[in-house]
Design an enzyme around this catalytic site. Structure first.
Site: not given
Ligand code: NAI
Ligand code: BUO
Length: 245
Positions: A140, A153
């Site tokens: 991130s 985080y």
């Molecule tokens: N959306 C954003 O702005 C950003 C997200 N990220 C990272 O991207 C990655 C994906 O997040 P997003 O797609 O944004 O969120 P999201 O919430 O849409 O997807 C995350 C997925 O991970 C699953 N999950 C959560 N805990 C889990 C576990 N213990 N075991 C298995 N599955 C699990 C959830 O059920 C969900 O389907 C994460 O690592 C997040 O930290 C990084 C930077 C920015």
């Molecule tokens: C910026 C970032 O890592 C978030 C919102 O998950």
């Protein structure tokens, strides 16, 4: 690496960045295992994406080593090999550090950081068997810049950056490339106008490009990291300029 007929595991593939990346791998001709602890969204994702190719859903908690080991065994059992491990599942906990409980802190570390250890540790032997592969971790912008209310985080994503470099250095000799993608704020299950209210617009202002990212834009970067055979040990920022200021 030509992704056609290769096998990829996408953790957190039931939503957001993972879902878009699972689709992108399928469109490249790869076979995909969606590993997510949310059974409802994970199985729906696999059903919806089956129009693009071979995809299965496995219920997995990535913070549990045995479950990560098992999903890798299942991928190899079902599809014959493992070529790409996308350690993407993650969570966040917001709040002031002096009020953060050890349990909440540790939960974030387990899901965001321990999962990368487990996903790397158990993917490496399978990749060694097939002459190489790619491990890609979701870091991130908050792995390199601080956010006042994101202590755990920040800690977990900073660790992901250096875990990526350590594994990249150890296994380059085995043709296993290890990289991370570092998104800015991206529309997803955890980041959206409904969940964030007015803070959403403040976040938009922090991205010089004038909007938040879309999951498919991160997926595109992940595909690059998987395919490009001269890339390892890097963290690729895809952040609309957030960290440029
Ligand atoms: N959306 C954003 O702005 C950003 C997200 N990220 C990272 O991207 C990655 C994906 O997040 P997003 O797609 O944004 O969120 P999201 O919430 O849409 O997807 C995350 C997925 O991970 C699953 N999950 C959560 N805990 C889990 C576990 N213990 N075991 C298995 N599955 C699990 C959830 O059920 C969900 O389907 C994460 O690592 C997040 O930290 C990084 C930077 C920015
Ligand atoms: C910026 C970032 O890592 C978030 C919102 O998950």
């Amino acid at each position: 690496m030509d992704l056609k007929d290769k096998v990829a595991i996408v953790t957190g593939g039931g939503s957001g960045i993972g879902l878009a990346t699972a689709q992108a791998f399928l469109e490249k001709g790869a076979k995909v295992v969606i590993a997510d602890y949310n059974e409802e969204s994970g199985s729906k994702a696999a059903e919806d994406l089956s129009q693009y190719g071979d995809v299965i859903f496995e219920k997995v908690d990535v913070s549990d080593e045995e479950q990560v080991k098992n999903v890798i065994a299942t991928a190899v059992d079902k599809f014959g090999r493992l070529d790409v491990m996308f350690n993407n599942a993650g969570i966040g906990v917001q709040g002031e550090t002096h009020k953060l409980s050890y349990e909440d802190y540790h939960k974030v570390i387990k899901v965001n950081q321990d999962s990368v250890f487990f996903g790397s540790k158990h993917a490496i032997p399978e990749m060694q068997k097939v002459g190489g592969g790619a491990i890609i971790n979701t870091a991130s912008i908050l792995g390199s810049v601080g956010e006042p209310t994101a202590f755990a985080y920040n800690a977990s994503k900073g660790a992901v950056n250096l875990m990526t470099k350590s594994v990249a250095l150890q296994y380059a000799k085995d043709n296993i490339r290890v990289s991370a993608v570092a998104p800015g704020y991206v529309e997803s299950g955890m980041v959206n106008r409904d969940a964030l209210g007015d803070y959403y617009d403040k976040l938009v202002d922090k991205h010089p490009i004038g909007r938040l990212g879309e999951p498919h834009e991160i997926a595109h970067a992940v595909i690059f990291l998987a395919e490009n055979e001269f890339t390892t040990g890097t963290t690729l920022l895809v952040d609309g300029g957030y960290t440029t200021q």
